[in-house]
Structure formats: structure tokens, C-alpha cells
Design a protein around this motif. Structure first.
Motif, PDB file in Angstrom:
ATOM      1  N   ASN A   5       0.848  -1.178   0.000  1.00  0.00           N
ATOM      2  CA  ASN A   5       0.000   0.000   0.000  1.00  0.00           C
ATOM      3  C   ASN A   5       0.892   1.238   0.000  1.00  0.00           C
ATOM      4  N   LEU A   6       0.978   1.906  -1.134  1.00  0.00           N
ATOM      5  CA  LEU A   6       1.851   3.071  -1.252  1.00  0.00           C
ATOM      6  C   LEU A   6       1.249   4.329  -0.653  1.00  0.00           C
ATOM      7  N   ASP A  10       5.183   4.860   5.780  1.00  0.00           N
ATOM      8  CA  ASP A  10       6.294   3.943   6.038  1.00  0.00           C
ATOM      9  C   ASP A  10       6.682   3.185   4.774  1.00  0.00           C
ATOM     10  N   THR A  11       5.690   2.769   4.015  1.00  0.00           N
ATOM     11  CA  THR A  11       5.940   2.057   2.767  1.00  0.00           C
ATOM     12  C   THR A  11       6.594   2.976   1.746  1.00  0.00           C
ATOM     13  N   GLN A  12       6.158   4.227   1.706  1.00  0.00           N
ATOM     14  CA  GLN A  12       6.789   5.193   0.801  1.00  0.00           C
ATOM     15  C   GLN A  12       8.251   5.404   1.169  1.00  0.00           C
ATOM     16  N   THR A  74      11.840   9.591  -8.876  1.00  0.00           N
ATOM     17  CA  THR A  74      10.734   8.888  -8.230  1.00  0.00           C
ATOM     18  C   THR A  74      11.059   8.604  -6.766  1.00  0.00           C
ATOM     19  N   GLY A  75      12.259   8.129  -6.503  1.00  0.00           N
ATOM     20  CA  GLY A  75      12.674   7.880  -5.121  1.00  0.00           C
ATOM     21  C   GLY A  75      12.735   9.156  -4.301  1.00  0.00           C
ATOM     22  N   GLY A  76      13.242  10.223  -4.905  1.00  0.00           N
ATOM     23  CA  GLY A  76      13.321  11.497  -4.201  1.00  0.00           C
ATOM     24  C   GLY A  76      11.953  12.076  -3.889  1.00  0.00           C
ATOM     25  N   ILE A  77      11.036  11.974  -4.831  1.00  0.00           N
ATOM     26  CA  ILE A  77       9.683  12.489  -4.609  1.00  0.00           C
ATOM     27  C   ILE A  77       8.972  11.676  -3.528  1.00  0.00           C
ATOM     28  N   MET A  78       9.142  10.362  -3.571  1.00  0.00           N
ATOM     29  CA  MET A  78       8.511   9.535  -2.532  1.00  0.00           C
ATOM     30  C   MET A  78       9.111   9.821  -1.153  1.00  0.00           C
ATOM     31  N   GLY A  79      10.422  10.034  -1.103  1.00  0.00           N
ATOM     32  CA  GLY A  79      11.062  10.376   0.165  1.00  0.00           C
ATOM     33  C   GLY A  79      10.615  11.729   0.670  1.00  0.00           C
ATOM     34  N   PHE A  80      10.480  12.688  -0.235  1.00  0.00           N
ATOM     35  CA  PHE A  80      10.030  14.026   0.156  1.00  0.00           C
ATOM     36  C   PHE A  80       8.579  14.008   0.614  1.00  0.00           C
ATOM     37  N   ASN A  81       7.759  13.200  -0.048  1.00  0.00           N
ATOM     38  CA  ASN A  81       6.349  13.118   0.308  1.00  0.00           C
ATOM     39  C   ASN A  81       6.146  12.519   1.697  1.00  0.00           C
ATOM     40  N   SER A  89       7.042   6.412  10.802  1.00  0.00           N
ATOM     41  CA  SER A  89       7.971   6.077  11.882  1.00  0.00           C
ATOM     42  C   SER A  89       9.391   5.847  11.363  1.00  0.00           C
ATOM     43  N   LYS A  90       9.575   5.938  10.062  1.00  0.00           N
ATOM     44  CA  LYS A  90      10.883   5.687   9.447  1.00  0.00           C
ATOM     45  C   LYS A  90      11.364   6.940   8.718  1.00  0.00           C
ATOM     46  N   GLN A  91      11.564   8.015   9.469  1.00  0.00           N
ATOM     47  CA  GLN A  91      11.988   9.286   8.885  1.00  0.00           C
ATOM     48  C   GLN A  91      13.389   9.184   8.263  1.00  0.00           C
ATOM     49  N   GLY A  92      14.234   8.364   8.868  1.00  0.00           N
ATOM     50  CA  GLY A  92      15.590   8.202   8.346  1.00  0.00           C
ATOM     51  C   GLY A  92      15.609   7.610   6.951  1.00  0.00           C
ATOM     52  N   LEU A  93      14.726   6.658   6.695  1.00  0.00           N
ATOM     53  CA  LEU A  93      14.655   6.070   5.361  1.00  0.00           C
ATOM     54  C   LEU A  93      14.198   7.103   4.329  1.00  0.00           C
TER      55      LEU A  93
END
Length: 125
Positions: A5-6, A10-12, A74-81, A89-93
Motif C-alpha cells: 500500500n503506497l 512507512d511504505t513510501q 521517483t525515489g526522491g519524490i517519494m522520500g520528500f512526500n 515512523s521511518k523518517q531516516g529512510l
């Protein structure tokens, strides 16, 4: 098989990290692809454009650049979102995914311009 589930932050964050690392891996492999045959005295990259992999080397550099930019973005946008969300709960990721995506995009663009400026096919006739 259940798809992830995107919508969950956490999954993002996890996907951001995976996509950022894939993009960084492609950018590191692009370093070898671009600078193979580099002559530091002449400041040129020599390759045989008529035989072997040299025929496709320019296309491989451009294709790898496109892959790095698309996957890294795509990875950067998902991390920024997912960054800064209360339910993440996984802000570091998220941070690592955002940074690796940005670094791989910058690396791939610099490597593309280095290839464009320094590449010189060997004349064999």
C-alpha cells in the motif's frame, strides 16, 4: 500476492530508499561506462565506435542517464512526500531515499556532460 500500500508513509519511505539505492547503483555503473578508456594526458575518452560494445556505448550512456534521472526522481519524490509526516515512523529512510535520489540525478547529469565533452571515437579505416 498482496501488493504494498503506497498510501502508507512507512511504505513510501522504504520504496524511496530502494529506488534511491537502485538509482545510485546505476550512476556508479555509469562511472565505469563513461570513463573506460580515459586518457588523462589528452583529457579525452577514446572508444572504438565501429566494433563491439563501442557501437552502443553512446546509447548506453544516454539510456543509463535516463534511468538514473527517472528512478532517482521517483525515489526522491517519494522520500520528500513521506518526510515529516506524523504517521511515518521511518523518517531516516525518507531522508536517505531523498538524498540518494538527488545525488544520483546530479551524478548522472554530470557524467552525461563529461561523456559529451570528452568522448572521441577512434578512426579505424
Amino acid at each position: 500476492m498482496k501488493l504494498p500500500n503506497l498510501r502508507l508513509y512507512d511504505t513510501q519511505a522504504k520504496f524511496s530508499l530502494v529506488l534511491g539505492l537502485l538509482s545510485l547503483l546505476a550512476a556508479i555503473s555509469m562511472i565505469y561506462l563513461v570513463f573506460r578508456g580515459f586518457d588523462s594526458k589528452q583529457m579525452a575518452i577514446y572508444y572504438n565506435g565501429n566494433e563491439g560494445i563501442g557501437k552502443y556505448r553512446s546509447l548506453l550512456v544516454m539510456g543509463t542517464t535516463a534511468i538514473c534521472v527517472l528512478v532517482g526522481a521517483t525515489g526522491g519524490i517519494m522520500g520528500f512526500n513521506s518526510l515529516g509526516q506524523k504517521r511515518n515512523s521511518k523518517q531516516g529512510l525518507s531522508w536517505v531515499g531523498l538524498m540518494t535520489g538527488a545525488i544520483s540525478i546530479a551524478m548522472s547529469i554530470v557524467l552525461l556532460f563529461a561523456w559529451k565533452q570528452l568522448s572521441d571515437p577512434i578512426i579505424t579505416s
